[in-house]
Design a protein around this motif. Structure first.
Motif, PDB file in Angstrom:
ATOM      1  N   PHE A  27       0.750  -1.476   0.072  1.00  0.00           N
ATOM      2  CA  PHE A  27       0.103  -0.024  -0.119  1.00  0.00           C
ATOM      3  C   PHE A  27       0.937   1.313  -0.061  1.00  0.00           C
ATOM      4  O   PHE A  27       2.115   1.358   0.522  1.00  0.00           O
ATOM      5  CB  PHE A  27      -0.977   0.083   1.229  1.00  0.00           C
ATOM      6  CG  PHE A  27      -1.572  -0.990   1.564  1.00  0.00           C
ATOM      7  CD1 PHE A  27      -1.416  -2.460   2.052  1.00  0.00           C
ATOM      8  CD2 PHE A  27      -3.095  -0.961   1.024  1.00  0.00           C
ATOM      9  CE1 PHE A  27      -2.053  -3.434   2.312  1.00  0.00           C
ATOM     10  CE2 PHE A  27      -3.909  -2.229   1.313  1.00  0.00           C
ATOM     11  CZ  PHE A  27      -3.419  -3.526   2.046  1.00  0.00           C
ATOM     12  N   TYR A  57       0.104   5.250   1.438  1.00  0.00           N
ATOM     13  CA  TYR A  57      -0.701   5.914   2.126  1.00  0.00           C
ATOM     14  C   TYR A  57      -0.289   7.503   1.793  1.00  0.00           C
ATOM     15  O   TYR A  57       1.305   7.581   1.892  1.00  0.00           O
ATOM     16  CB  TYR A  57      -0.864   5.630   3.700  1.00  0.00           C
ATOM     17  CG  TYR A  57      -1.872   4.543   3.949  1.00  0.00           C
ATOM     18  CD1 TYR A  57      -1.540   3.221   3.770  1.00  0.00           C
ATOM     19  CD2 TYR A  57      -3.248   4.904   4.129  1.00  0.00           C
ATOM     20  CE1 TYR A  57      -2.617   2.428   3.897  1.00  0.00           C
ATOM     21  CE2 TYR A  57      -4.124   3.855   4.383  1.00  0.00           C
ATOM     22  CZ  TYR A  57      -3.700   2.552   4.343  1.00  0.00           C
ATOM     23  OH  TYR A  57      -4.666   1.413   4.462  1.00  0.00           O
ATOM     24  N   GLN A  68      -0.243  11.158   3.817  1.00  0.00           N
ATOM     25  CA  GLN A  68      -0.675  12.072   5.184  1.00  0.00           C
ATOM     26  C   GLN A  68      -0.438  13.510   5.114  1.00  0.00           C
ATOM     27  O   GLN A  68       0.738  13.948   5.116  1.00  0.00           O
ATOM     28  CB  GLN A  68      -0.062  11.453   6.498  1.00  0.00           C
ATOM     29  CG  GLN A  68      -0.501  11.988   7.797  1.00  0.00           C
ATOM     30  CD  GLN A  68       0.384  11.658   8.923  1.00  0.00           C
ATOM     31  OE1 GLN A  68       1.570  11.601   9.008  1.00  0.00           O
ATOM     32  NE2 GLN A  68      -0.352  11.333   9.985  1.00  0.00           N
ATOM     33  N   SER A 120      -3.154  17.870   7.534  1.00  0.00           N
ATOM     34  CA  SER A 120      -4.485  17.525   8.239  1.00  0.00           C
ATOM     35  C   SER A 120      -4.384  16.432   9.293  1.00  0.00           C
ATOM     36  O   SER A 120      -4.849  16.074  10.071  1.00  0.00           O
ATOM     37  CB  SER A 120      -5.787  17.599   7.385  1.00  0.00           C
ATOM     38  OG  SER A 120      -5.560  16.251   6.719  1.00  0.00           O
ATOM     39  N   ARG A 121      -3.280  15.488   8.836  1.00  0.00           N
ATOM     40  CA  ARG A 121      -2.900  14.180   9.555  1.00  0.00           C
ATOM     41  C   ARG A 121      -3.788  13.073   9.202  1.00  0.00           C
ATOM     42  O   ARG A 121      -3.424  12.028   9.629  1.00  0.00           O
ATOM     43  CB  ARG A 121      -2.893  14.532  11.238  1.00  0.00           C
ATOM     44  CG  ARG A 121      -2.133  15.738  11.789  1.00  0.00           C
ATOM     45  CD  ARG A 121      -2.045  15.964  13.135  1.00  0.00           C
ATOM     46  NE  ARG A 121      -3.108  15.296  13.708  1.00  0.00           N
ATOM     47  CZ  ARG A 121      -3.388  15.834  15.005  1.00  0.00           C
ATOM     48  NH1 ARG A 121      -2.710  16.826  15.423  1.00  0.00           N
ATOM     49  NH2 ARG A 121      -4.126  15.244  16.070  1.00  0.00           N
ATOM     50  N   GLN A 122      -4.917  13.108   8.295  1.00  0.00           N
ATOM     51  CA  GLN A 122      -5.376  12.188   7.990  1.00  0.00           C
ATOM     52  C   GLN A 122      -4.915  11.073   7.057  1.00  0.00           C
ATOM     53  O   GLN A 122      -4.356  11.817   5.844  1.00  0.00           O
ATOM     54  CB  GLN A 122      -6.826  12.689   7.364  1.00  0.00           C
ATOM     55  CG  GLN A 122      -7.870  11.723   6.821  1.00  0.00           C
ATOM     56  CD  GLN A 122      -8.342  10.874   7.951  1.00  0.00           C
ATOM     57  OE1 GLN A 122      -9.088  11.460   9.027  1.00  0.00           O
ATOM     58  NE2 GLN A 122      -8.191   9.597   7.987  1.00  0.00           N
ATOM     59  N   MET A 123      -4.632   9.988   7.453  1.00  0.00           N
ATOM     60  CA  MET A 123      -4.112   9.171   6.350  1.00  0.00           C
ATOM     61  C   MET A 123      -5.087   8.736   5.446  1.00  0.00           C
ATOM     62  O   MET A 123      -6.053   8.387   5.757  1.00  0.00           O
ATOM     63  CB  MET A 123      -3.539   7.877   7.326  1.00  0.00           C
ATOM     64  CG  MET A 123      -2.404   8.202   8.264  1.00  0.00           C
ATOM     65  SD  MET A 123      -0.824   8.276   7.623  1.00  0.00           S
ATOM     66  CE  MET A 123      -0.653   6.492   7.476  1.00  0.00           C
ATOM     67  N   LEU A 150      -5.588   6.455   1.896  1.00  0.00           N
ATOM     68  CA  LEU A 150      -5.042   5.297   1.119  1.00  0.00           C
ATOM     69  C   LEU A 150      -4.974   5.863  -0.411  1.00  0.00           C
ATOM     70  O   LEU A 150      -5.716   6.487  -1.062  1.00  0.00           O
ATOM     71  CB  LEU A 150      -6.009   4.118   1.042  1.00  0.00           C
ATOM     72  CG  LEU A 150      -5.720   2.976  -0.058  1.00  0.00           C
ATOM     73  CD1 LEU A 150      -4.278   2.460   0.432  1.00  0.00           C
ATOM     74  CD2 LEU A 150      -6.645   2.131  -0.279  1.00  0.00           C
ATOM     75  N   PHE A 187       3.709   7.300   3.038  1.00  0.00           N
ATOM     76  CA  PHE A 187       4.233   6.108   3.504  1.00  0.00           C
ATOM     77  C   PHE A 187       3.969   4.862   2.657  1.00  0.00           C
ATOM     78  O   PHE A 187       2.778   4.433   2.267  1.00  0.00           O
ATOM     79  CB  PHE A 187       3.436   5.869   4.701  1.00  0.00           C
ATOM     80  CG  PHE A 187       3.721   6.732   5.725  1.00  0.00           C
ATOM     81  CD1 PHE A 187       2.972   8.028   6.164  1.00  0.00           C
ATOM     82  CD2 PHE A 187       4.652   6.716   6.613  1.00  0.00           C
ATOM     83  CE1 PHE A 187       3.409   8.947   7.179  1.00  0.00           C
ATOM     84  CE2 PHE A 187       5.150   7.610   7.776  1.00  0.00           C
ATOM     85  CZ  PHE A 187       4.509   8.761   7.828  1.00  0.00           C
ATOM     86  N   LEU A 203      -0.608  -3.742   9.311  1.00  0.00           N
ATOM     87  CA  LEU A 203       0.277  -3.125   8.225  1.00  0.00           C
ATOM     88  C   LEU A 203       1.588  -2.996   8.988  1.00  0.00           C
ATOM     89  O   LEU A 203       1.824  -2.331  10.124  1.00  0.00           O
ATOM     90  CB  LEU A 203      -0.153  -2.051   7.592  1.00  0.00           C
ATOM     91  CG  LEU A 203      -1.438  -1.916   6.943  1.00  0.00           C
ATOM     92  CD1 LEU A 203      -1.580  -0.764   6.168  1.00  0.00           C
ATOM     93  CD2 LEU A 203      -1.343  -3.136   5.858  1.00  0.00           C
ATOM     94  N   PHE A 263       4.868  -0.393   8.162  1.00  0.00           N
ATOM     95  CA  PHE A 263       4.951   0.733   7.672  1.00  0.00           C
ATOM     96  C   PHE A 263       6.423   1.306   7.355  1.00  0.00           C
ATOM     97  O   PHE A 263       7.307   0.950   8.151  1.00  0.00           O
ATOM     98  CB  PHE A 263       4.369   2.151   8.176  1.00  0.00           C
ATOM     99  CG  PHE A 263       2.937   2.021   8.312  1.00  0.00           C
ATOM    100  CD1 PHE A 263       1.936   1.419   8.956  1.00  0.00           C
ATOM    101  CD2 PHE A 263       2.332   2.814   7.063  1.00  0.00           C
ATOM    102  CE1 PHE A 263       0.719   1.093   8.811  1.00  0.00           C
ATOM    103  CE2 PHE A 263       0.792   2.885   7.199  1.00  0.00           C
ATOM    104  CZ  PHE A 263       0.037   2.054   7.782  1.00  0.00           C
ATOM    105  N   GLY A 264       6.877   1.936   6.224  1.00  0.00           N
ATOM    106  CA  GLY A 264       8.141   2.546   6.173  1.00  0.00           C
ATOM    107  C   GLY A 264       8.211   3.791   6.930  1.00  0.00           C
ATOM    108  O   GLY A 264       7.210   4.231   7.663  1.00  0.00           O
ATOM    109  N   LYS A 265       9.149   4.360   7.053  1.00  0.00           N
ATOM    110  CA  LYS A 265       9.444   5.727   7.643  1.00  0.00           C
ATOM    111  C   LYS A 265       8.958   7.074   7.082  1.00  0.00           C
ATOM    112  O   LYS A 265       8.921   8.136   7.828  1.00  0.00           O
ATOM    113  CB  LYS A 265      10.958   5.682   7.973  1.00  0.00           C
ATOM    114  CG  LYS A 265      11.431   4.881   8.926  1.00  0.00           C
ATOM    115  CD  LYS A 265      12.876   5.069   9.344  1.00  0.00           C
ATOM    116  CE  LYS A 265      13.446   3.991  10.155  1.00  0.00           C
ATOM    117  NZ  LYS A 265      14.722   4.227  10.632  1.00  0.00           N
TER     118      LYS A 265
END
Lengths: 113, 117
Positions: free
Chosen positions: B35, B37, B39, B42-45, B47, B91, B105, B107-109
């Motif tokens: 996946f 993602y 961000q 607004s901080r909303q993750m 997809l 991400f 999941l 995640f990468g950094k």
């Protein structure tokens, strides 16, 4: 659309306090997650739950516990907050199934002083 | 344990240009999902796109496409015709197809993308 609501956008607590972060979803999803997000570290999984009263540790569970008494609500508990728990906390849910994505809340930025 | 590596902490692109964000992952499994993602501030993750490992065809979603190289364990994201609204942290994430109840999941950094007008 899936709605994942985290009760606080910003929170400031003192060292040693017991802290509750609440997450509620409206889609009857079985799977819920708590992640912690820190600059340069990405998202790290703290705990997850795949059913009511079921929980599993993620990669960094130390210093945290969780509660899932009802399907729609997943709480993250800091038993005795410490300054190294200052972070952004993200709740997520998924219905499960192949390639189903995570749906995230807006995050709670917690500062422990 | 599976790991996800995003080697570019920051990237920038001119509006209307194309940019590619890199992601590699380490797994010994053959069935999994990948996946991307986004961000925004607004901080909303959100997809962006997903890829099933068993599919050879690269996923596309409008201006977003991936280059999935299973043998190389590489999953890059290409953003075409970049727009100011694409500015965000991106991400990359991996999920094993365990067939059970584990849908977590990894995640990468993250890669911070700046879009210059």
């Amino acid at each position: 659309d899936v709605k994942v609501t985290q009760s606080s956008r910003y929170l400031v607590k003192r060292t040693g306090e017991k802290v509750f972060l609440e997450c509620v979803q409206d889609m009857d999803h079985e799977n819920m997650f708590w992640y912690r997000q820190d600059p340069g570290l990405g998202l790290r999984l703290i705990y997850f739950s795949y059913d009511v009263k079921m929980k599993e540790k993620g990669d960094i569970p130390e210093g945290y516990s969780v509660s899932r008494e009802k399907k729609e609500r997943f709480s993250l508990i800091l038993e005795s907050a410490s300054t190294n728990q200052t972070s952004m906390y993200l709740c997520a849910t998924t219905i499960g199934g192949r390639s189903s994505p995570l749906h995230f809340g807006n995050g709670t930025r917690l500062t422990v002083t | 344990a599976q790991t996800v590596t995003q080697s570019q902490p920051e990237m920038s692109v001119q509006e209307a240009e194309t940019v590619t964000l890199s992601c590699t992952y380490d797994t010994s499994e053959s069935d999994y999902y990948l996946f991307w993602y986004k961000q925004p501030p607004s901080r909303q993750m959100i997809l962006v796109i997903r890829q099933e490992a068993y599919k050879q065809q690269n996923a596309t979603e409008n201006r977003f496409s991936v280059n999935f190289q299973k043998a190389a364990k590489s999953f890059s994201l290409k953003i075409s015709d970049s727009q100011l609204g694409d500015a965000a942290m991106y991400f990359c994430a991996y999920r094993l197809d365990s067939g059970g109840s584990n849908y977590k999941l990894t995640f990468g950094k993250g890669t911070l993308l700046t879009v210059n007008p």
